[in-house]
Design a protein around this motif. Structure first.
Motif, PDB file in Angstrom:
ATOM      1  N   VAL A  25     -20.069  41.242  51.995  1.00 49.16           N
ATOM      2  CA  VAL A  25     -18.831  40.736  52.585  1.00 49.16           C
ATOM      3  C   VAL A  25     -19.578  40.148  53.827  1.00 49.16           C
ATOM      4  O   VAL A  25     -18.910  40.135  54.958  1.00 49.16           O
ATOM      5  N   THR A  26     -20.720  39.099  53.671  1.00 50.69           N
ATOM      6  CA  THR A  26     -21.218  38.689  54.490  1.00 50.69           C
ATOM      7  C   THR A  26     -20.411  37.979  55.980  1.00 50.69           C
ATOM      8  O   THR A  26     -19.440  37.203  55.542  1.00 50.69           O
ATOM      9  N   GLY A  27     -20.489  38.283  57.114  1.00 55.08           N
ATOM     10  CA  GLY A  27     -20.077  38.061  58.110  1.00 55.08           C
ATOM     11  C   GLY A  27     -18.849  37.759  58.361  1.00 55.08           C
ATOM     12  O   GLY A  27     -18.318  37.396  59.445  1.00 55.08           O
ATOM     13  N   SER A  28     -17.818  38.462  57.685  1.00 55.07           N
ATOM     14  CA  SER A  28     -16.462  38.500  57.766  1.00 55.07           C
ATOM     15  C   SER A  28     -16.028  39.475  58.658  1.00 55.07           C
ATOM     16  O   SER A  28     -16.459  40.880  58.386  1.00 55.07           O
ATOM     17  N   PRO A  29     -15.401  39.465  59.585  1.00 60.14           N
ATOM     18  CA  PRO A  29     -14.837  40.453  60.563  1.00 60.14           C
ATOM     19  C   PRO A  29     -13.805  41.388  59.976  1.00 60.14           C
ATOM     20  O   PRO A  29     -13.303  40.934  58.776  1.00 60.14           O
ATOM     21  N   VAL A  30     -13.727  42.544  60.364  1.00 52.89           N
ATOM     22  CA  VAL A  30     -13.057  43.511  59.589  1.00 52.89           C
ATOM     23  C   VAL A  30     -11.355  43.238  59.035  1.00 52.89           C
ATOM     24  O   VAL A  30     -11.070  43.332  58.048  1.00 52.89           O
ATOM     25  N   LEU A  31     -10.676  42.777  60.189  1.00 49.73           N
ATOM     26  CA  LEU A  31      -9.544  42.099  59.978  1.00 49.73           C
ATOM     27  C   LEU A  31      -9.359  41.250  58.637  1.00 49.73           C
ATOM     28  O   LEU A  31      -8.561  41.387  58.055  1.00 49.73           O
ATOM     29  N   ARG A  32     -10.143  40.194  58.759  1.00 48.34           N
ATOM     30  CA  ARG A  32     -10.201  39.335  57.707  1.00 48.34           C
ATOM     31  C   ARG A  32     -10.191  39.909  56.161  1.00 48.34           C
ATOM     32  O   ARG A  32      -9.632  39.525  55.376  1.00 48.34           O
ATOM     33  N   LEU A  33     -11.202  40.803  56.191  1.00 45.91           N
ATOM     34  CA  LEU A  33     -11.607  41.677  55.149  1.00 45.91           C
ATOM     35  C   LEU A  33     -10.248  42.151  54.524  1.00 45.91           C
ATOM     36  O   LEU A  33      -9.763  42.345  53.511  1.00 45.91           O
ATOM     37  N   VAL A  34      -9.580  43.036  55.739  1.00 46.98           N
ATOM     38  CA  VAL A  34      -8.114  43.672  55.219  1.00 46.98           C
ATOM     39  C   VAL A  34      -7.167  42.833  54.655  1.00 46.98           C
ATOM     40  O   VAL A  34      -6.721  43.005  53.486  1.00 46.98           O
ATOM     41  N   VAL A  35      -7.140  41.667  55.395  1.00 46.70           N
ATOM     42  CA  VAL A  35      -5.974  40.909  55.008  1.00 46.70           C
ATOM     43  C   VAL A  35      -6.684  40.085  53.569  1.00 46.70           C
ATOM     44  O   VAL A  35      -5.316  40.040  52.643  1.00 46.70           O
ATOM     45  N   LYS A  36      -7.615  39.714  53.252  1.00 46.35           N
ATOM     46  CA  LYS A  36      -7.870  39.443  52.142  1.00 46.35           C
ATOM     47  C   LYS A  36      -7.726  40.397  50.841  1.00 46.35           C
ATOM     48  O   LYS A  36      -7.447  40.073  49.773  1.00 46.35           O
ATOM     49  N   ARG A  37      -8.269  41.686  51.162  1.00 49.00           N
ATOM     50  CA  ARG A  37      -8.046  42.382  50.155  1.00 49.00           C
ATOM     51  C   ARG A  37      -6.457  42.907  49.975  1.00 49.00           C
ATOM     52  O   ARG A  37      -6.205  43.015  48.649  1.00 49.00           O
ATOM     53  N   LEU A  38      -5.777  42.876  50.905  1.00 46.23           N
ATOM     54  CA  LEU A  38      -4.189  43.135  50.759  1.00 46.23           C
ATOM     55  C   LEU A  38      -3.607  42.129  49.966  1.00 46.23           C
ATOM     56  O   LEU A  38      -2.934  42.116  48.989  1.00 46.23           O
ATOM     57  N   LEU A  39      -4.319  40.663  50.125  1.00 46.96           N
ATOM     58  CA  LEU A  39      -3.740  39.677  49.232  1.00 46.96           C
ATOM     59  C   LEU A  39      -3.918  39.573  47.924  1.00 46.96           C
ATOM     60  O   LEU A  39      -3.251  39.364  47.035  1.00 46.96           O
ATOM     61  N   MET A  40      -5.250  40.409  47.774  1.00 47.28           N
ATOM     62  CA  MET A  40      -5.699  40.356  46.340  1.00 47.28           C
ATOM     63  C   MET A  40      -5.105  41.384  45.506  1.00 47.28           C
ATOM     64  O   MET A  40      -4.748  41.167  44.326  1.00 47.28           O
ATOM     65  N   ALA A  41      -4.456  42.293  46.402  1.00 49.73           N
ATOM     66  CA  ALA A  41      -3.876  43.523  45.813  1.00 49.73           C
ATOM     67  C   ALA A  41      -2.394  43.096  45.275  1.00 49.73           C
ATOM     68  O   ALA A  41      -2.023  43.669  44.375  1.00 49.73           O
ATOM     69  N   ILE A  42      -1.924  42.099  45.738  1.00 54.53           N
ATOM     70  CA  ILE A  42      -0.565  41.828  45.438  1.00 54.53           C
ATOM     71  C   ILE A  42      -0.619  41.129  43.990  1.00 54.53           C
ATOM     72  O   ILE A  42       0.273  41.821  43.207  1.00 54.53           O
ATOM     73  N   PRO A  43      -1.230  40.054  43.586  1.00 57.93           N
ATOM     74  CA  PRO A  43      -1.085  40.048  42.073  1.00 57.93           C
ATOM     75  C   PRO A  43      -1.442  41.095  41.321  1.00 57.93           C
ATOM     76  O   PRO A  43      -0.843  40.920  40.131  1.00 57.93           O
ATOM     77  N   ILE A  44      -2.592  41.772  41.561  1.00 62.89           N
ATOM     78  CA  ILE A  44      -2.743  42.926  40.750  1.00 62.89           C
ATOM     79  C   ILE A  44      -1.563  43.998  40.450  1.00 62.89           C
ATOM     80  O   ILE A  44      -1.154  44.324  39.576  1.00 62.89           O
ATOM     81  N   MET A  45      -0.955  44.342  41.681  1.00 61.36           N
ATOM     82  CA  MET A  45       0.276  45.241  41.763  1.00 61.36           C
ATOM     83  C   MET A  45       1.526  44.492  40.953  1.00 61.36           C
ATOM     84  O   MET A  45       2.151  45.115  39.875  1.00 61.36           O
ATOM     85  N   LEU A  46       1.522  43.275  41.283  1.00 58.48           N
ATOM     86  CA  LEU A  46       2.616  42.520  40.333  1.00 58.48           C
ATOM     87  C   LEU A  46       2.283  42.610  38.801  1.00 58.48           C
ATOM     88  O   LEU A  46       3.154  42.927  38.074  1.00 58.48           O
ATOM     89  N   GLY A  47       0.968  42.222  38.549  1.00 62.29           N
ATOM     90  CA  GLY A  47       0.641  42.417  36.998  1.00 62.29           C
ATOM     91  C   GLY A  47       1.068  43.662  36.362  1.00 62.29           C
ATOM     92  O   GLY A  47       1.473  43.716  35.309  1.00 62.29           O
ATOM     93  N   VAL A  48       0.611  44.647  37.277  1.00 62.16           N
ATOM     94  CA  VAL A  48       0.728  46.299  36.814  1.00 62.16           C
ATOM     95  C   VAL A  48       2.178  46.396  36.394  1.00 62.16           C
ATOM     96  O   VAL A  48       2.508  46.927  35.457  1.00 62.16           O
ATOM     97  N   THR A  49       3.076  46.109  37.260  1.00 59.08           N
ATOM     98  CA  THR A  49       4.288  46.443  37.153  1.00 59.08           C
ATOM     99  C   THR A  49       5.056  45.628  35.990  1.00 59.08           C
ATOM    100  O   THR A  49       5.903  46.040  34.981  1.00 59.08           O
ATOM    101  N   VAL A  50       4.519  44.150  35.843  1.00 63.13           N
ATOM    102  CA  VAL A  50       5.258  43.456  34.748  1.00 63.13           C
ATOM    103  C   VAL A  50       4.665  44.099  33.634  1.00 63.13           C
ATOM    104  O   VAL A  50       5.550  44.315  32.382  1.00 63.13           O
ATOM    105  N   LEU A  51       3.542  44.363  33.441  1.00 56.10           N
ATOM    106  CA  LEU A  51       2.896  44.934  32.249  1.00 56.10           C
ATOM    107  C   LEU A  51       3.615  46.114  31.841  1.00 56.10           C
ATOM    108  O   LEU A  51       3.928  46.623  30.582  1.00 56.10           O
TER     109      LEU A  51
END
Ligand SMILES: Nc1ncnc2c1ncn2[C@@H]1O[C@H](COP(=O)(O)OP(=O)(O)OP(=O)(O)O)[C@@H](O)[C@H]1O
Ligand code: SF4
Ligand SMILES: [Mg+2]
Lengths: 346, 404, 298
Positions: A25-51
């Motif tokens: 995760v070169t160079g990215s500060p912690v906060l950006r990391l959290v936000v990025k990961r949470l954003l990535m989690a949204i489509p996954i959670m949506l996909g899981v529930t639709v499925l």
């Protein structure tokens, strides 16, 4: 290998400081990391529930039929379907469910009319306790065993731990559970074979009812952690130059292992633990079934049998959420613990 | 047995006869068993054999050399000639798969077969090592301050505060800019050159009398390389410690070292003071190495180029002289192992038909071009106009004149 | 041959996969000798022969429709080496016939995963770009989906049968193989010989079949060995829950499940299928680990 006497002179800067390891995760500060990961989690959670919704819609029969039994007339069923909102198209039902879910309302059980949040508050602690016990005990045992094994690769401890962990990784948890029951409940009679005693009835009775289920989940987990950590430690000890530096300083072999190698191996361990947590909670379904424990897994099986899809959906959300959150926590831990990420790498 | 105080003062004050005093091991004040004028390190018939996948790899095959206290010696040789393995062997840093035989005496104490406990006190104490790749040699998850302090504590009685102060002092000694601030940084926050300075600081923590720099500058760019070498030379003189610099780089060796050991197939094939060696190369392999320097390259720090033929297979060494398959001078005589002999004062070589001897197939100095052609070397003023000078103070800022 | 790193894990069995990856790592030669490959391979062969030919060779009675009067006979009784179950069926016959379905399912699920997932992953990694992103995100969803839940639902939806079990389990093997194939291709793409092939104008087809496929095959096959063990375990779990092979047909999973009902009275009903499961899975795991160690070229 053509040149014989030459070693290419590589400028230090063009090599980079072990780019592959650092590159997470070169160079990215912690906060950006959290936000990025949470954003990535949204489509996954949506996909899981639709499925889930889609898969469940394929299951023949619905809760109305299950509730009324085989003798019910089609009119009765249709009426109940209407009351339960099962006559609406799947898309509408999903969107309604989603609307509730994002506001934290997971609906109510079709079968028992109990709010799902209430069911969860009864069931989650049971599953949580099993998982936590299995997880903590296996990790706490795995670390010293792996250290002992890695201290002398191919030594006695190493060989024993290798045989045990190979066996432990090949045994299905339901088989292990039954064998444990056979030995400790049926033959020796030390522990109850099935059933759950809540914590209110005392810590020891509660623990007694939890030991076998936790062991059935925790033993393979212990093998897995031991094996992974042992392998990583040996890799560090044999291949990493900083280990040679430490030894060249005069650091003793145990200190090298614990202060240097383990420190570096712990990052790999954290990743594995996080990845594993999702699979772990899924594995409780069958264990709860065997030991008759009123947890999420048992709830899920019952709900599938009664076509109580609201409850099934809730269980799936919980499972997926645990997996996603575990990964997020791993990344955060990394960011907090690993200086290469904490400070960004040059 | 005389106790040495925890300073870098004279290393040769000892008077005893190489008796080991286990009580003093690992203490800040250490015994020095070396007699004045005696070698600091005597390597005799050192052999290292690895077993890998059923094959025996003879990485070191009867290596012998001696090292004068406080001097700088270069070990050169092509990749795989056993430079690293032999130096790690004498520090006991090889994996357990290595079978080590022969003898290495450091100040009269035998290192081969020494119990691990004693060896540990020696490592980083009397003998320290700096490695090739500073990016990998430091623990990425520990602050550099902690890594130096760890070494300081291991080899002194200093408390936490004292060790900290000493560590900062060491960082200043290796001229790391902003030492106090860097103390709390992690290796990845430093440049390659700075990391290597930290490595050197760690090595100095135990006040070693021997520092082994295994290609310590190979991974660095040319400018940094020169700075690190200067630092090593300066420290060597200031602290009176001996340095073994392992290198591919003939020019580097010529510039900084007083003695050169040339290794081939895990043994020393030529060993002489730098000036003597470059003025009067005798071993055909060394000769080939020198000839391999491109004529037009006036760079003082040149890598040597391809020597004709393949490096030897260490699991199936040829009978007799290992260089035989590649050697232009080879004869049947070379089926016997040539011993490393002091043929001329201070000049050792292992060869039946040395260059210029007119023996064997050696036609003596030849005309024409080619990697083995002395004329090529003669074209290079840096070497031919006076190899002595190449090693002398004039050309390559070599400060060792006053050492001897 | 290209040196390839151990493959990444997937949600089905990260335990085995990653632990093996590490345990099989550099610097050790213990499992790398021939014995380490041949013993598990021989064991697998033995299990295969026993399950597929055993019932005929030993002319065992049918695994179903036993005589209730012959129920619960002890081991070594005449005609029933391992005795009979509460329904009067021969236990050995059920064990071997049950193993046959387990192995069929495991092979089918892994082949489907290899064919579809392997191709998908390899293409995804090779083509890269937006297609890669979309495919991998979709697979991420499948992977984040609690594995057992999905199979449970599919098995429920389609009803318990061998074909449906295969179908349900393929849901995991496809993304799992896809991930392995993709990461292998990504690593290969960095290799100089790939760039060389590309520069010399090799066609995409040739590239895939001549250069990529042979180089990722060892990794996929190794993974398939570990996958065999995983599928056998999960199939057992489904049958255990009554969602795999339907009664009265035997499978190791449902044998364990029915045995559980009389665990204290007739523990051997659980022990036999458990041992069969353990030995088979162990053999596949050992073989997989060995192949990985060999093929990773260390
Ligand atoms: N742990 C080991 N196991 C087996 N063989 C080894 C081991 N370490 C080194 N070798 C072999 O020993 C030989 C000598 O290696 P060594 O590292 O000493 O060479 P070197 O002279 O330092 O070369 P370079 O200039 O490339 O650093 C090589 O052929 C190497 O493959
Ligand atoms: S002349 Fe003979 S002894 Fe000398 S290097 Fe050549 S082969 Fe070896
Ligand atoms: Mg080396």
């Amino acid at each position: 290998m053509t040149a014989t006497a030459t070693t290419p002179r590589v400028p230090a800067d063009s090599r980079g400081p072990r780019a592959s390891r650092v590159g997470r995760v070169t160079g990215s500060p912690v906060l950006r990391l959290v936000v990025k990961r949470l954003l990535m989690a949204i489509p996954i959670m949506l996909g899981v529930t639709v499925l889930t919704f889609w898969v469940l819609s394929l299951i023949p029969g619905n809760a109305a039929q299950q509730l009324l039994g085989p003798e019910a007339t089609p009119e009765d069923i249709a009426l109940l379907e209407q009351q339960l909102g099962l006559d609406k198209p799947g898309v509408v039902r999903y969107l309604e469910w989603l609307q509730g879910a994002v506001t934290g309302d997971l609906g109510q059980s079709i079968v028992s009319r109990q709010p799902v949040s209430e069911i969860l508050s009864q069931r989650l602690p049971v599953t949580g306790e099993i998982v936590l016990l299995a997880f903590v005990v296996s990790l706490v045992l795995a670390i010293p065993v792996a250290l002992l094994a890695a201290h002398k690769p191919d030594g006695v401890m190493d060989r024993i731990s290798m045989v045990v962990s190979t066996l432990g990784l090949s045994v299905a948890n339901y088989v292990l559970a039954l064998l444990l029951v056979l030995v400790f409940a049926v033959t020796l009679g030390w522990l109850p074979a099935i059933g759950f005693v809540p914590l209110e009835d005392g810590l020891w009775p509660n623990l007694r009812s939890m030991i076998l289920p936790s062991a059935a989940i925790g033993l393979p987990l212990f093998c897995f952690y031991t094996r992974f950590l042992r392998g990583d430690l040996v890799d560090q000890m044999q291949q990493e130059e900083y280990v040679t530096t430490a030894r060249a300083k005069g650091v003793g072999s145990w200190s090298v292992l614990i202060k240097h190698a383990f420190r570096n191996s712990s990052f790999g361990l954290i990743t594995i633990v996080g990845l594993n947590l999702g699979a772990l909670i899924g594995g409780t379904v069958i264990i709860e079934q065997i030991f008759a424990l009123p947890g999420i897994g048992q709830m899920l099986l019952q709900a599938i049998n009664t076509r109580d899809f609201v409850v099934v959906q809730a269980a799936v959300v919980i499972f997926a959420l645990v997996a996603v959150l575990a990964n997020l926590i791993v990344d955060l831990l990394y960011a907090v613990l690993d200086p290469r990420i904490r400070y960004g790498s040059s | 047995m005389s106790k040495r105080t925890a300073t870098y003062a004279s290393g040769d004050s000892g008077v005893s006869e190489g008796v080991i005093d286990p009580v003093s091991l690992g203490k800040p004040s250490r015994a020095s068993a070396a007699q004045p004028g005696e070698p600091l390190l005597v390597v005799e018939d050192l052999r290292v054999q690895f077993t890998r996948g059923g094959r025996k790899i003879n990485a070191v095959n009867g290596l012998s050399y001696e090292l004068t206290p406080g001097s700088m010696m270069a070990i050169i040789g092509e990749s795989g000639s056993g430079k690293s393995v032999s130096s790690r062997a004498l520090m006991g840093l090889l994996p357990p798969t290595a079978k080590i035989t022969g003898s290495v005496r450091f100040e009269g104490r035998e290192l081969i077969g020494m119990p691990e406990r004693d060896m540990r006190a020696l490592r980083g104490g009397d003998i320290a090592m700096v490695f090739q790749d500073p990016a990998r040699s430091l623990n990425p998850t520990m602050k550099i301050g902690a890594q130096i302090t760890e070494a300081v504590k291991l080899h002194s009685d200093l408390d936490k505060k004292g060790a900290h102060a000493r560590a900062v002092e060491l960082l200043k000694l290796v001229r790391l800019p902003a030492a106090e601030r860097r103390f709390h940084e992690y290796p990845h926050q430093l440049s390659g050159g700075m990391r290597q300075r930290v490595m050197i600081a760690i090595a100095l923590a135990g006040e070693p009398r021997l520092l082994i720099a295994d290609e310590a500058t190979t991974a660095l760019d040319v400018t940094t390389q020169a700075q690190i070498m200067e630092l090593l030379v300066e420290l060597q003189q200031r602290l009176g410690m001996a340095v073994i610099m392992i290198s591919h780089d003939l020019g580097l060796a010529a510039s900084y070292a007083q003695d050169v050991v040339v290794m081939y197939a895990g043994r020393a094939v030529e060993h002489a003071p730098t000036g003597t060696l470059f003025a009067n190369v005798r071993m055909p392999y060394t000769h080939a190495l020198l000839g391999a320097i491109p004529a037009l390259d006036r760079e003082p720090h040149s890598l040597f180029e391809v020597t004709p033929g393949q490096p030897p297979d260490l699991s199936a060494l040829p009978k007799g002289c290992p260089f035989r398959p590649r050697c232009p001078n080879a004869t049947d005589k070379c089926l016997d192992d040539p011993p490393l002999t002091e043929h001329e004062p201070e000049h050792w070589w292992a060869c039946w038909h040395p260059v210029g001897s007119g023996l064997g197939n050696d036609p003596g100095p030849r005309a024409g071009t080619g990697p083995l052609d002395p004329a090529v070397a003669a074209d290079d003023p840096g070497l031919a106009d006076g190899p002595d000078e190449a090693a002398g103070p004039g050309r390559h800022h070599t400060p060792n004149g006053e050492q001897r | 041959m290209a040196v390839v790193e151990p493959a990444p894990s997937f949600s089905l069995g990260p335990e085995i996969d990653q632990a093996e990856a590490k345990a099989g790592g550099r610097g050790r030669g213990r499992w790398r000798n021939n014995l380490g490959t041949w013993i598990p391979a021989g064991l697998i062969l033995f299990v295969l022969v026993a399950c597929f030919l055993g019932p005929t060779l030993l002319s065992l009675p049918s695994p179903v429709g036993g005589n209730i009067l012959e129920s619960n006979q002890p081991a070594l009784s005449p005609g029933h080496i391992l005795g009979t179950d509460p329904n009067g069926n021969d236990i050995l016959s059920r064990l071997l016939n049950g193993g046959r379905s387990s192995l069929w399912i495991a092979v089918a699920v892994n082949l489907i995963g290899l064919a579809i997932g392997g191709t998908l992953g390899a293409l995804s990694g090779y083509v890269g770009g937006i297609a890669d992103t979309i495919i991998m995100r979709l697979l991420d969803v499948l992977i984040a989906f609690p594995s057992l839940v999905l199979t449970l639902a599919v098995a429920q939806a389609l009803g318990p049968s061998m074909t449906n079990t295969i179908f349900a389990l393929a849901f995991f093997s496809i993304p799992a193989f896809a991930r392995v194939a993709r990461s292998a291709v990504l690593r290969l793409r960095e290799m100089p010989f790939m760039a060389a092939a590309q520069l010399s104008g090799t066609t995409a087809r040739r590239m895939l079949f001549k250069h990529l496929a042979p180089n990722i095959a060892p990794q996929l096959i190794t993974f398939g060995m570990l996958g065999m063990g995983i599928v056998i375990i999960i199939e057992g779990a489904l049958s255990f829950l009554g969602l795999g092979i339907p009664d009265p047909a035997p499978s190791w999973g449902n044998m364990v499940a029915t045995g559980q009902l009389s665990l204290s009275a007739t523990p051997m009903l659980v022990v036999w299928p458990s041992v069969a499961l353990l030995v088979t899975v162990l053999a596949f795991n050992l073989l997989g680990e060995n192949l990985r160690a060999r093929w990773s070229g260390r």
